[in-house]
Design a protein around this motif. Structure first.
Motif, PDB file in Angstrom:
ATOM      1  N   GLN A 179      28.984  65.926  52.436  1.00 32.44           N
ATOM      2  CA  GLN A 179      28.080  65.492  52.861  1.00 32.44           C
ATOM      3  C   GLN A 179      28.689  65.079  54.340  1.00 32.44           C
ATOM      4  O   GLN A 179      28.416  66.083  54.959  1.00 32.44           O
ATOM      5  CB  GLN A 179      27.095  64.398  52.502  1.00 32.44           C
ATOM      6  CG  GLN A 179      26.634  65.076  51.749  1.00 32.44           C
ATOM      7  CD  GLN A 179      25.200  66.525  51.643  1.00 32.44           C
ATOM      8  OE1 GLN A 179      24.634  66.624  53.014  1.00 32.44           O
ATOM      9  NE2 GLN A 179      25.307  67.137  51.179  1.00 32.44           N
ATOM     10  N   GLU A 192      24.992  72.558  58.726  1.00 32.35           N
ATOM     11  CA  GLU A 192      22.962  72.212  58.289  1.00 32.35           C
ATOM     12  C   GLU A 192      23.339  72.607  56.666  1.00 32.35           C
ATOM     13  O   GLU A 192      22.687  72.151  55.588  1.00 32.35           O
ATOM     14  CB  GLU A 192      21.934  72.203  58.837  1.00 32.35           C
ATOM     15  CG  GLU A 192      21.980  71.121  60.140  1.00 32.35           C
ATOM     16  CD  GLU A 192      21.527  71.994  61.178  1.00 32.35           C
ATOM     17  OE1 GLU A 192      20.374  71.339  61.508  1.00 32.35           O
ATOM     18  OE2 GLU A 192      21.430  72.845  62.228  1.00 32.35           O
ATOM     19  N   MET A 196      30.033  68.332  56.089  1.00 38.16           N
ATOM     20  CA  MET A 196      29.430  69.317  56.988  1.00 38.16           C
ATOM     21  C   MET A 196      28.809  68.167  57.780  1.00 38.16           C
ATOM     22  O   MET A 196      28.612  68.917  59.290  1.00 38.16           O
ATOM     23  CB  MET A 196      28.104  69.473  55.646  1.00 38.16           C
ATOM     24  CG  MET A 196      28.377  69.811  54.788  1.00 38.16           C
ATOM     25  SD  MET A 196      27.405  69.983  53.324  1.00 38.16           S
ATOM     26  CE  MET A 196      25.717  71.435  53.879  1.00 38.16           C
ATOM     27  N   GLU A 197      28.699  66.886  57.423  1.00 39.84           N
ATOM     28  CA  GLU A 197      28.305  66.039  59.145  1.00 39.84           C
ATOM     29  C   GLU A 197      29.114  65.945  60.006  1.00 39.84           C
ATOM     30  O   GLU A 197      28.577  66.629  60.969  1.00 39.84           O
ATOM     31  CB  GLU A 197      27.470  64.331  58.949  1.00 39.84           C
ATOM     32  CG  GLU A 197      27.144  63.900  59.635  1.00 39.84           C
ATOM     33  CD  GLU A 197      26.143  62.645  59.235  1.00 39.84           C
ATOM     34  OE1 GLU A 197      26.504  62.562  57.975  1.00 39.84           O
ATOM     35  OE2 GLU A 197      26.356  61.922  60.188  1.00 39.84           O
ATOM     36  N   ARG A 256      22.776  71.880  51.036  1.00 36.12           N
ATOM     37  CA  ARG A 256      21.979  71.619  52.343  1.00 36.12           C
ATOM     38  C   ARG A 256      22.778  70.065  53.065  1.00 36.12           C
ATOM     39  O   ARG A 256      22.903  69.156  52.335  1.00 36.12           O
ATOM     40  CB  ARG A 256      20.967  71.552  52.906  1.00 36.12           C
ATOM     41  CG  ARG A 256      20.331  72.572  51.774  1.00 36.12           C
ATOM     42  CD  ARG A 256      18.583  72.692  51.492  1.00 36.12           C
ATOM     43  NE  ARG A 256      18.228  74.257  50.956  1.00 36.12           N
ATOM     44  CZ  ARG A 256      18.196  74.685  48.905  1.00 36.12           C
ATOM     45  NH1 ARG A 256      19.146  73.337  48.594  1.00 36.12           N
ATOM     46  NH2 ARG A 256      18.322  75.731  48.575  1.00 36.12           N
ATOM     47  N   ASP A 257      22.258  69.748  54.339  1.00 33.32           N
ATOM     48  CA  ASP A 257      22.222  68.496  55.028  1.00 33.32           C
ATOM     49  C   ASP A 257      21.531  67.251  54.148  1.00 33.32           C
ATOM     50  O   ASP A 257      22.367  66.317  54.587  1.00 33.32           O
ATOM     51  CB  ASP A 257      22.583  68.327  56.207  1.00 33.32           C
ATOM     52  CG  ASP A 257      21.672  69.339  57.354  1.00 33.32           C
ATOM     53  OD1 ASP A 257      20.312  68.915  56.292  1.00 33.32           O
ATOM     54  OD2 ASP A 257      20.785  68.584  57.764  1.00 33.32           O
TER      55      ASP A 257
END
Lengths: 369, 346
Positions: free
Chosen positions: A14, A23, A17-18, A55-56
């Motif tokens: 996570q 997203e 991804m951020e 998914r985010d």
């Protein structure tokens, strides 16, 4: 199941991804390249193919094209949202259409189904290697715990292998004994190749029915997988008593491996380790045998994939970081005795390394009856 | 990875039989106006390339290029040091090792002047390889050739039937080796794996449904715990690239085991008539033993070694396949779940 590792991986993914402002992350996998899928879902795929959509918001959907595998995924990971879809590509397209114009990345990008990317003007998917590759290479301590367990199993497995290697046995019979041991000890996967013979043997491969005989070198790489993480050991044994040439070759490989291992620490490059190994061969006039004519790599990373980055080669300038797990193995052909292997797994640390393998660094020999 | 016996025995797989397969593919290629045919392979999707060449890469990946004439070319990212070994165990085709197999295939297509290239399972073909081939020649047309391949692959030749018979024997011996009195599922399933590989299996997936009263899902050894009162072993194995499955259910209770044995025997002797309804014949043979919960018939399909060709949920009116198939069957026998699978109509 290493639940701490699963939770830690989810957080790390996570965060990555951020950082990349992604997203939706699409991760593809099969029994060959299972690492990306396993990182996100902890599912070790065996048959068919799968894609995880991460998914985010932290939710993950695992889509599998084999119904029995989907049933297994639901049983092994009850909290996982697993879907069976005979056409992986159509289901993933449907799921991604729901995501709308979100920023989507995918890995390993080159293995994604062609139909997913081709002809979809509205679907823009970028290469997600920058998100995943580093996570796969540099392990957290909770992941290293599983690699450590895998290395112990590699040691135990090699003891089984040594006992199984007797004159008159076929190479695949040794593998059969190993695999029975590994299944009984919770190892679901194992990467293993073998070589049997003398100067005519140029490398290792799956067993082809060779019968062990007096004087043969028997080489193997054992790479059991525990909780998804692989660790490797490479050793060579002689059927009967080693001759002088075999002992002399072993001393050279031992010196090379130990030079390579001594060079490992955070901040040096993979090339630096490879050079330390290869310099020993060059010192003995064997420089020709560290080229790609005779050897592939001088070691490599291991983790959720048994042969991951960084490859230990003199032209690979990836900087080693604390937490990377590697095998250092100067495996190559020796003109006097044939293909010869020796290697130990380790963890890169700030000030050096933590050795994971405990099998003695010896040229083992089998007792002739 | 494939780590069992990988060897080529000319008596088992004569080169002439492989050439006949290639000829069948070329007839279909010509019919569909294809200048060349390309199939992808790895350990999960190796069935088509294995049917054409007799080889599955034990690791990594590869592509096979079949032109209008000449030997097929197997291009693989495996190390060049194993090229000679591959040649020694691959009954048909030339081998090239390269870090970029699709680049090599693309350059060969460019050199040949081919324009219309059939790709097996184009939608599932790895995008990176498709792009590399497309970039090699301007105006190249990639078309899905799954149906082309399926027509060539339709029948099973004598070589395949013989290999299937060996695989079936190995699967039977493997299941029979399950340690039924074990407490832990891992100890129960370890001997079948060893027996399969000692018999020459190229690959073996041995899974356990550890407590059939709770679930019929088959799990890998890393997820297993103690066996329940009823449990099952599922062995999927390959012999020289030909796959089959066998599943056997077991019970601690003798009376339940006796009813399980009856179902297993019925499955062993099940010989459904070709072209008749599978559902009807399953009902006739197994209906008296228990409630039919589910069935799935599997055969090789495209690059998949075993894939469903008919099942109760989606194709209940399906006819019995013309060639041998694996029948997976689930019954409820006096309240107990029983699962079996066997090669049928060999």
């Amino acid at each position: 199941m290493n639940t701490d590792a699963i939770k830690a991986r989810k957080v790390a993914l996570q965060e990555a991804m951020e950082r990349e402002a992604v997203e939706v992350l699409v991760l593809f996998g099969n029994n060959w390249h299972a690492d990306h899928l396993r990182y996100a879902t902890d599912f070790g795929i065996q048959e068919g193919q799968g894609i995880a959509i991460v998914r985010d918001d932290g939710s993950t959907t695992l889509i599998l094209d084999d119904a029995a595998e989907c049933e297994r995924a639901r049983a092994e990971a009850p909290t996982l949202d697993a879907i069976f879809a005979p056409s992986l590509m159509l289901e993933v397209k449907r799921q991604l259409a729901r995501a709308g114009n979100h920023k989507i990345a995918a890995a390993p990008y080159h293995l994604l189904p062609f139909g997913l990317l081709h002809g979809e003007k509205d679907l823009r998917v970028s290469d997600g290697a920058s998100i995943v590759d580093h996570l796969l290479m540099r392990k957290m301590e909770v992941e290293i715990a599983s690699v450590r367990r895998a290395a112990k199993l590699a040691d135990q497995g090699y003891a089984i292998f040594r006992n199984a290697a007797r004159p008159g046995r076929k190479d695949y019979e040794l593998v059969a004994e190993m695999e029975g041991f590994f299944r009984a000890n919770g190892v679901a996967e194992n990467f293993m190749i073998i070589g049997v013979g003398g100067v005519e043997v140029r490398g290792m491969a799956p067993p082809s029915g060779k019968i062990l005989k007096k004087g043969d070198l028997v080489t193997t790489e054992l790479t059991p997988c525990f909780e998804g993480y692989y660790a490797q050991i490479c050793r060579t044994l002689v059927v009967g008593e080693p001759n002088d040439a075999q002992r002399s070759a072993f001393a050279q490989y031992l010196e090379s491996m130990e030079a390579g291992i001594a060079a490992v620490k955070a901040g040096v490059t993979a090339a630096h380790v490879a050079k330390a190994e290869n310099d020993v061969f060059r010192k003995y006039g064997l420089g020709e045998y560290v080229t790609s004519e005779y050897t592939r790599v001088r070691g490599h990373g291991m983790g959720l994939f048994p042969d991951q980055k960084p490859q230990i080669l003199e032209d690979v300038h990836i900087v080693l970081e604390a937490g990377m797990t590697l095998i250092v193995h100067p495996n190559t052909y020796h003109p006097a005795v044939g293909y010869f292997v020796l290697g130990d797994s380790l963890v890169v640390r700030d000030d050096g390394h933590e050795l994971l393998c405990g099998t003695p660094r010896e040229l083992f020999s089998t007792i002739l009856q | 990875m494939r780590r069992g016996l990988m060897a080529w025995d000319r008596d088992e797989i004569p080169p002439g039989a492989m050439e006949a397969r290639l000829e069948r593919l070329r007839v279909e290629m010509k019919h569909d106006g294809l200048d060349a045919f390309v199939a992808y392979t790895n350990i999960a999707r190796g069935a088509a390339v294995c049917w054409m060449t007799g080889f599955t890469p034990y690791w990594n990946e590869g592509l096979v290029l079949v032109g209008a004439t000449g030997n097929p070319l197997f291009a693989t990212a495996l190390s060049k040091r194993v090229a000679d070994w591959i040649s020694s165990v691959m009954p048909l085709g030339d081998v090239e090792t390269t870090p970029k197999p699709s680049g090599l295939i693309g350059s060969l297509i460019a050199k040949s002047g081919a324009k219309r290239i059939g790709i097996l399972e184009l939608d599932d073909f790895p995008a990176g390889h498709a792009q590399a081939i497309l970039q090699s020649v301007e105006g190249l047309q990639l078309v899905d050739a799954t149906a082309t391949y399926a027509l060539a692959r339709d029948a099973m030749d004598d070589v395949e039937l013989r290999l299937l018979a060996t695989a079936n024997r190995l699967a039977g011996a493997s299941c029979a080796a399950a340690k039924v009195d074990a407490r832990e599922a891992r100890d129960f399933i370890a001997p079948p794996e060893s027996v399969a590989r000692l018999g020459g299996a190229e690959e073996c997936f041995a899974l356990v449904a550890q407590d059939l009263s709770k679930s019929g899902a088959f799990l890998r050894t890393e997820s297993l715990g103690a066996l329940g009162e009823t449990f099952a072993a599922r062995v999927s194995l390959a012999y020289k690239g030909v796959w089959t499955r066998q599943t056997r259910s077991f019970a601690r209770d003798r009376a339940v085991q006796a009813s399980f044995d009856k179902a297993a025997l019925a499955l062993e002797h099940f010989r459904p008539e070709a072209a008749a309804s599978i559902s009807d014949q399953i009902a006739r043979s197994f209906g008296s033993l228990g409630r039919i919960v589910n069935w799935v018939a599997e055969q090789p399909r495209g690059s998949c070694p075993l894939a469903p060709v008919a099942d109760l949920a989606n194709t209940p009116q399906a006819k019995v396949p013309a060639t041998p198939f694996v029948l997976n069957l689930e019954l409820e026998i006096a309240g107990a779940r029983w699962i079996g699978a066997r090669l049928t109509n060999l």
